[in-house]
Design an enzyme around this catalytic site. Structure first.
Site, PDB file in Angstrom:
ATOM      1  NE  ARG A   1     -37.972 -24.979  40.413  1.00 43.92           N
ATOM      2  CZ  ARG A   1     -39.038 -25.735  40.496  1.00 43.92           C
ATOM      3  NH1 ARG A   1     -40.203 -25.188  40.555  1.00 43.92           N
ATOM      4  NH2 ARG A   1     -38.908 -27.030  40.530  1.00 43.92           N
TER       5      ARG A   1
ATOM      6  CE  LYS B   1     -47.187 -22.848  35.625  1.00 43.10           C
ATOM      7  NZ  LYS B   1     -45.925 -23.043  36.352  1.00 43.10           N
TER       8      LYS B   1
ATOM      9  N   PRO C   1     -43.201 -23.238  29.074  1.00 44.01           N
ATOM     10  CG  PRO C   1     -44.249 -24.558  27.455  1.00 44.01           C
ATOM     11  CD  PRO C   1     -43.018 -24.478  28.316  1.00 44.01           C
ATOM     12  CD  GLU C   2     -43.611 -19.018  33.663  1.00 39.57           C
ATOM     13  OE1 GLU C   2     -44.293 -18.182  34.275  1.00 39.57           O
ATOM     14  OE2 GLU C   2     -42.367 -18.991  33.635  1.00 39.57           O
TER      15      GLU C   2
END
Length: 279
Positions: free
Chosen positions: A268, A61, A2-3
DNA sequence: CCCCAGTCCTGCGGGC
DNA sequence: TGCCCGCAGGACTGGG
């Protein structure tokens, strides 16, 4: 993952509980290690029980459930958490159930987290301001104006993709939307912030606003693992709009002769088109 | 101050 | 076919 768009969808999905009173807070017995509840479970029970929900907000967030006591329940879904008004995908990952006063046991919302990395906190007004104030969390990426965006990011010594992920500079962008934003703006993810011309920052800002807005309208991205859902267990549809995220080796949508590359930045994955995106 | 690696956690997919 | 390992990454921590 979730962003901002996914968490904003969670926030909007919780609007039906505004004006309702929390009857009972339950932590279901689960086979896994319990999620972190701050400062501790008994505090959440004590301070949430019998309080009325007066508003649902979002900072970065995190989803904020505002109570009439001026305490706030802060839900931070991290990688695999969602809030639900309906039944969860699996009972064993339900972490907290908030039963609401009403005629039916279905009057409730719950926090479900497949991996248990998320947290649920109850904070008073002072703690909220300290932990979620402007010193810790930058302006919201979905509505930040260009001047603020430029002044906060351009001075950074980081690579632009890494800087977009820094919640203190601008908040809400995560790995997926950072990749999509830089592809749309045609900016190389390894470009140094200070070396990007202002006209190109304008493109990055415009792409940020546009992509986050579109993703919110499409209720976020439900990836192939299917974890992310809206509050009534529906899938988002922005995954159908992804141009580069998780598409390494596939043709660049702008020119079929190019292929999407994957590199690692700040541990990442970064996805981008080496031909379209220039430093 | 910055940067990097490690941590949390579970599910899934690639490779053998 | 089955098993194992590595990877996914948001936010935080500790070391250099």
């Amino acid at each position: 993952m979730p962003e901002l768009p996914e968490v904003e969808t969670m926030r909007r999905g919780l609007f039906p509980i505004i004006g309702h009173r929390i009857k009972r807070v339950v932590f279901p017995p689960i086979p896994y290690r319990p999620i972190a509840v701050l400062p501790e479970r008994s505090q959440l029970v004590l301070r949430a029980q019998s309080r009325e929900i007066v508003a649902i907000d979002r900072i970065a967030k995190r989803v904020l459930v505002r109570l009439d006591s001026e305490d706030t329940i802060v839900i931070q879904p991290k990688m695999a958490g969602i809030v639900l008004l309906t039944d969860p995908p699996s009972d064993c990952h339900t972490r907290v159930i908030f039963y609401l006063q009403g005629p039916s046991e279905n009057d409730r919302f719950l926090y479900w987290d497949r991996r248990g990395l998320g947290t649920v906190s109850i904070l008073d007004r002072r703690e909220c301001e300290r932990l979620l104030g402007p010193d810790c969390v930058g302006p919201d990426a979905s509505e930040v104006d260009f001047g603020t965006f430029l002044s906060r990011l351009k001075a950074s010594k980081k690579e632009v993709k890494v800087a977009l992920l820094d919640q203190r500079l601008v908040s809400g962008i995560g790995n997926l939307y950072a990749a999509e934003i830089l592809y749309a703006a045609r900016v190389h993810p390894q470009a140094r912030c200070q070396e990007i011309a202002t006209v190109r920052w304008r493109k990055i800002h415009a792409a940020t606003i546009r992509i986050l807005k579109e993703a919110i309208e499409k209720e976020g991205s439900t990836l192939s693992d299917g974890t992310y859902r809206n509050a009534i267990n529906g899938e988002g549809s922005y995954q159908n709009e992804h141009q580069v995220y998780d598409r390494a080796g596939l043709p660049c949508p702008r020119s079929a002769g190019h292929r999407i590359a994957r590199i690692v930045q700040a541990q990442r994955s970064t996805f981008f088109c080496p031909q379209c995106q220039k430093s």
